[in-house]
Scaffold this motif. Structure first.
Motif, PDB file in Angstrom:
ATOM      1  N   SER A   1       6.935  -2.891   2.725  1.00  0.00           N
ATOM      2  CA  SER A   1       6.740  -4.293   2.371  1.00  0.00           C
ATOM      3  C   SER A   1       5.342  -4.556   1.820  1.00  0.00           C
ATOM      4  CB  SER A   1       6.989  -5.194   3.588  1.00  0.00           C
ATOM      5  OG  SER A   1       5.978  -5.039   4.562  1.00  0.00           O
ATOM      6  N   LEU A   2       4.490  -3.536   1.844  1.00  0.00           N
ATOM      7  CA  LEU A   2       3.187  -3.668   1.180  1.00  0.00           C
ATOM      8  C   LEU A   2       3.354  -3.768  -0.325  1.00  0.00           C
ATOM      9  CD1 LEU A   2       1.141  -1.003   3.185  1.00  0.00           C
ATOM     10  CD2 LEU A   2       0.996  -3.493   3.427  1.00  0.00           C
ATOM     11  N   VAL A   3       4.472  -3.254  -0.857  1.00  0.00           N
ATOM     12  CA  VAL A   3       4.665  -3.218  -2.312  1.00  0.00           C
ATOM     13  C   VAL A   3       5.941  -3.921  -2.786  1.00  0.00           C
ATOM     14  CG1 VAL A   3       3.249  -1.186  -2.813  1.00  0.00           C
ATOM     15  CG2 VAL A   3       5.588  -0.867  -2.001  1.00  0.00           C
ATOM     16  N   VAL A   4       6.902  -4.170  -1.883  1.00  0.00           N
ATOM     17  CA  VAL A   4       8.118  -4.913  -2.252  1.00  0.00           C
ATOM     18  C   VAL A   4       8.432  -5.894  -1.126  1.00  0.00           C
ATOM     19  CG1 VAL A   4       9.104  -3.072  -3.681  1.00  0.00           C
ATOM     20  CG2 VAL A   4       9.647  -3.169  -1.234  1.00  0.00           C
ATOM     21  N   PRO A   5       9.211  -6.959  -1.381  1.00  0.00           N
ATOM     22  CA  PRO A   5       9.582  -7.897  -0.321  1.00  0.00           C
ATOM     23  C   PRO A   5      10.368  -7.206   0.798  1.00  0.00           C
ATOM     24  CG  PRO A   5      10.068  -8.815  -2.487  1.00  0.00           C
ATOM     25  CD  PRO A   5       9.710  -7.379  -2.715  1.00  0.00           C
ATOM     26  N   VAL A   6      10.248  -7.743   2.023  1.00  0.00           N
ATOM     27  CA  VAL A   6      10.908  -7.140   3.180  1.00  0.00           C
ATOM     28  C   VAL A   6      12.419  -6.982   2.990  1.00  0.00           C
ATOM     29  CG1 VAL A   6      11.479  -7.499   5.622  1.00  0.00           C
ATOM     30  CG2 VAL A   6       9.128  -7.787   4.837  1.00  0.00           C
ATOM     31  N   PRO A   7      13.164  -8.013   2.527  1.00  0.00           N
ATOM     32  CA  PRO A   7      14.614  -7.808   2.349  1.00  0.00           C
ATOM     33  C   PRO A   7      14.940  -6.678   1.379  1.00  0.00           C
ATOM     34  CG  PRO A   7      14.075 -10.143   2.281  1.00  0.00           C
ATOM     35  CD  PRO A   7      12.770  -9.405   2.243  1.00  0.00           C
TER      36      PRO A   7
ATOM     37  N   ASP B   1       7.338   1.791 -10.332  1.00  0.00           N
ATOM     38  CA  ASP B   1       5.929   1.712  -9.943  1.00  0.00           C
ATOM     39  C   ASP B   1       5.542   2.902  -9.069  1.00  0.00           C
ATOM     40  OD1 ASP B   1       3.389   1.010  -9.188  1.00  0.00           O
ATOM     41  OD2 ASP B   1       4.009  -0.637  -7.881  1.00  0.00           O
ATOM     42  N   PRO B   2       4.583   3.749  -9.504  1.00  0.00           N
ATOM     43  CA  PRO B   2       4.155   4.888  -8.679  1.00  0.00           C
ATOM     44  C   PRO B   2       3.606   4.455  -7.323  1.00  0.00           C
ATOM     45  CG  PRO B   2       3.318   5.093 -10.928  1.00  0.00           C
ATOM     46  CD  PRO B   2       3.886   3.718 -10.811  1.00  0.00           C
ATOM     47  N   GLY B   3       3.005   3.267  -7.268  1.00  0.00           N
ATOM     48  CA  GLY B   3       2.479   2.780  -5.999  1.00  0.00           C
ATOM     49  C   GLY B   3       3.563   2.593  -4.953  1.00  0.00           C
ATOM     50  N   PHE B   4       4.760   2.207  -5.410  1.00  0.00           N
ATOM     51  CA  PHE B   4       5.873   2.061  -4.477  1.00  0.00           C
ATOM     52  C   PHE B   4       6.218   3.396  -3.833  1.00  0.00           C
ATOM     53  CE2 PHE B   4      10.445   2.708  -3.883  1.00  0.00           C
ATOM     54  CZ  PHE B   4      10.694   1.797  -2.866  1.00  0.00           C
ATOM     55  N   TYR B   5       6.295   4.447  -4.628  1.00  0.00           N
ATOM     56  CA  TYR B   5       6.684   5.762  -4.104  1.00  0.00           C
ATOM     57  C   TYR B   5       5.580   6.377  -3.244  1.00  0.00           C
ATOM     58  CZ  TYR B   5      10.661   5.224  -7.132  1.00  0.00           C
ATOM     59  OH  TYR B   5      11.810   4.737  -7.711  1.00  0.00           O
ATOM     60  N   ALA B   6       4.333   6.021  -3.522  1.00  0.00           N
ATOM     61  CA  ALA B   6       3.231   6.505  -2.682  1.00  0.00           C
ATOM     62  C   ALA B   6       3.376   5.994  -1.254  1.00  0.00           C
ATOM     63  CB  ALA B   6       1.893   6.062  -3.270  1.00  0.00           C
ATOM     64  N   VAL B   7       3.980   4.817  -1.096  1.00  0.00           N
ATOM     65  CA  VAL B   7       4.222   4.248   0.230  1.00  0.00           C
ATOM     66  C   VAL B   7       5.602   4.623   0.750  1.00  0.00           C
ATOM     67  CG1 VAL B   7       4.473   2.091   1.495  1.00  0.00           C
ATOM     68  CG2 VAL B   7       2.653   2.326  -0.197  1.00  0.00           C
ATOM     69  N   ALA B   8       6.607   4.639  -0.137  1.00  0.00           N
ATOM     70  CA  ALA B   8       7.995   4.846   0.285  1.00  0.00           C
ATOM     71  C   ALA B   8       8.243   6.261   0.794  1.00  0.00           C
ATOM     72  CB  ALA B   8       8.941   4.538  -0.872  1.00  0.00           C
ATOM     73  N   VAL B   9       7.636   7.271   0.160  1.00  0.00           N
ATOM     74  CA  VAL B   9       7.889   8.655   0.578  1.00  0.00           C
ATOM     75  C   VAL B   9       7.458   8.890   2.027  1.00  0.00           C
ATOM     76  CG1 VAL B   9       7.220  11.059   0.190  1.00  0.00           C
ATOM     77  CG2 VAL B   9       7.910   9.634  -1.750  1.00  0.00           C
TER      78      VAL B   9
ATOM     79  N   ASP C   1      22.259  -4.137  -4.671  1.00  0.00           N
ATOM     80  CA  ASP C   1      22.349  -4.234  -6.130  1.00  0.00           C
ATOM     81  C   ASP C   1      21.963  -2.897  -6.747  1.00  0.00           C
ATOM     82  OD1 ASP C   1      19.522  -4.057  -6.198  1.00  0.00           O
ATOM     83  OD2 ASP C   1      19.294  -6.229  -6.222  1.00  0.00           O
ATOM     84  N   MET C   2      22.149  -2.767  -8.051  1.00  0.00           N
ATOM     85  CA  MET C   2      21.944  -1.489  -8.724  1.00  0.00           C
ATOM     86  C   MET C   2      20.496  -1.011  -8.629  1.00  0.00           C
ATOM     87  SD  MET C   2      24.515   0.097  -9.848  1.00  0.00           S
ATOM     88  CE  MET C   2      23.651   1.217 -10.956  1.00  0.00           C
ATOM     89  N   ARG C   3      19.538  -1.932  -8.732  1.00  0.00           N
ATOM     90  CA  ARG C   3      18.131  -1.511  -8.701  1.00  0.00           C
ATOM     91  C   ARG C   3      17.770  -0.940  -7.331  1.00  0.00           C
ATOM     92  NH1 ARG C   3      12.579  -4.281  -8.834  1.00  0.00           N
ATOM     93  NH2 ARG C   3      11.388  -2.976 -10.271  1.00  0.00           N
ATOM     94  N   ASN C   4      18.175  -1.606  -6.279  1.00  0.00           N
ATOM     95  CA  ASN C   4      17.872  -1.111  -4.937  1.00  0.00           C
ATOM     96  C   ASN C   4      18.596   0.200  -4.644  1.00  0.00           C
ATOM     97  OD1 ASN C   4      16.249  -3.340  -4.449  1.00  0.00           O
ATOM     98  ND2 ASN C   4      17.858  -4.494  -3.407  1.00  0.00           N
ATOM     99  N   MET C   5      19.874   0.290  -5.026  1.00  0.00           N
ATOM    100  CA  MET C   5      20.647   1.493  -4.738  1.00  0.00           C
ATOM    101  C   MET C   5      20.178   2.676  -5.587  1.00  0.00           C
ATOM    102  SD  MET C   5      22.573   0.597  -2.250  1.00  0.00           S
ATOM    103  CE  MET C   5      21.126  -0.407  -1.801  1.00  0.00           C
ATOM    104  N   SER C   6      19.751   2.423  -6.829  1.00  0.00           N
ATOM    105  CA  SER C   6      19.224   3.503  -7.675  1.00  0.00           C
ATOM    106  C   SER C   6      17.920   4.038  -7.098  1.00  0.00           C
ATOM    107  CB  SER C   6      18.988   2.988  -9.100  1.00  0.00           C
ATOM    108  OG  SER C   6      20.198   2.581  -9.685  1.00  0.00           O
ATOM    109  N   THR C   7      17.095   3.148  -6.582  1.00  0.00           N
ATOM    110  CA  THR C   7      15.844   3.574  -5.949  1.00  0.00           C
ATOM    111  C   THR C   7      16.142   4.394  -4.691  1.00  0.00           C
ATOM    112  OG1 THR C   7      14.766   1.572  -6.791  1.00  0.00           O
ATOM    113  CG2 THR C   7      13.653   2.767  -5.020  1.00  0.00           C
TER     114      THR C   7
END
Length: 251
Positions: free
Chosen positions: A42-48, A8-16, A197-203
């Protein structure tokens, strides 16, 4: 086979910007602002999940910070704070499934704002004694706990260390060593809780090149900024962090 990362591009707009902000904070510059990183994500993914994605990045930032700041650390202060911080991560592991992230955010935000209000209403005097070591141990535990849950350990520990009025580089180095140890201790509990997990670590891998950038910039600024402005920015960061965390917790 492609990596199962967040697309999701929206995630990276916040994560960067969150990663860069955390890097600045890890250097000691804009220290309080680092606690905003996970609430922003946490605006785009759960806090954990946000905390799990940030963990490998924190370890890279810690390595850069230690390489830059190791010699300036306050050893006596760390002998007090490190055992407390590690005990706090144990408390965080035990209570992770009991207390919601919003509850923790509200408590940390409220206590941060109370500390700042106390500093404004009753400003310290030159001849005031430093905060007690017992208080430092308690706030070290609180810092380890809130760091474990949401990487928001800066406000509690800053409430003890900032009044000590250390030189900016000593403050930055001591915080760098403290959080490097605390963050390293999170790996096994995070894996046990199913957050690695793989998804979190790949991100995390995609965001990894940004990790040292904020730290290098922050160290450069910390070495050049006057002590007065350093502490003004630190307290400003604590205020914004406290307000944001309290708002997130009460929404």
């Amino acid at each position: 086979m492609s990596l199962p990362l967040i697309a999701d591009p929206g995630f990276y707009a916040v994560a960067v910007p969150a990663v860069l902000l955390m890097g600045l904070a890890k250097s000691g510059f804009l220290g309080g602002f680092g606690s905003l990183a996970v609430p922003l994500m946490s605006l785009v993914v759960p806090v954990p999940q946000a905390a799990a994605i940030m963990l490998p990045l924190l370890l890279v930032m810690d390595a850069v910070g230690l390489q830059q700041l190791w010699l300036q650390r306050d050893r006596d202060l760390l002998r007090l704070l490190l055992p407390a911080g590690l005990l706090g991560t144990v408390v965080g592991t035990v209570l992770f499934g009991v207390l919601s992230a919003k509850t923790v955010a509200a408590v940390v935000g409220g206590l941060t704002l109370l500390f700042l209000a106390q500093r404004l209403l009753f400003p310290p005097k030159a001849d005031d004694p430093p905060p007690s070591r017992r208080l430092g141990f308690v706030l070290g535990i609180a810092s380890g706990f809130t760091s474990f849950v949401a990487h928001a350990g800066s406000p509690p520990i800053s409430a003890y260390v900032l009044p000590l009025r250390l030189p900016p580089m000593t403050f930055a180095a001591t915080m760098a060593v403290f959080f490097a140890a605390v963050n390293l201790s999170k790996w096994i509990p995070y894996a046990w809780l199913g957050l690695i997990d793989m998804r979190n670590m790949s991100t995390s891998l995609v965001l990894l090149p940004l990790a040292p950038v904020g730290v290098w910039l922050g160290v450069w600024l910390t070495r050049r900024i006057a002590s007065t402005w350093f502490y003004r920015l630190a307290y400003s960061g604590m205020f914004l962090t406290g307000a944001k965390l309290l708002w997130d917790g009460l929404r």
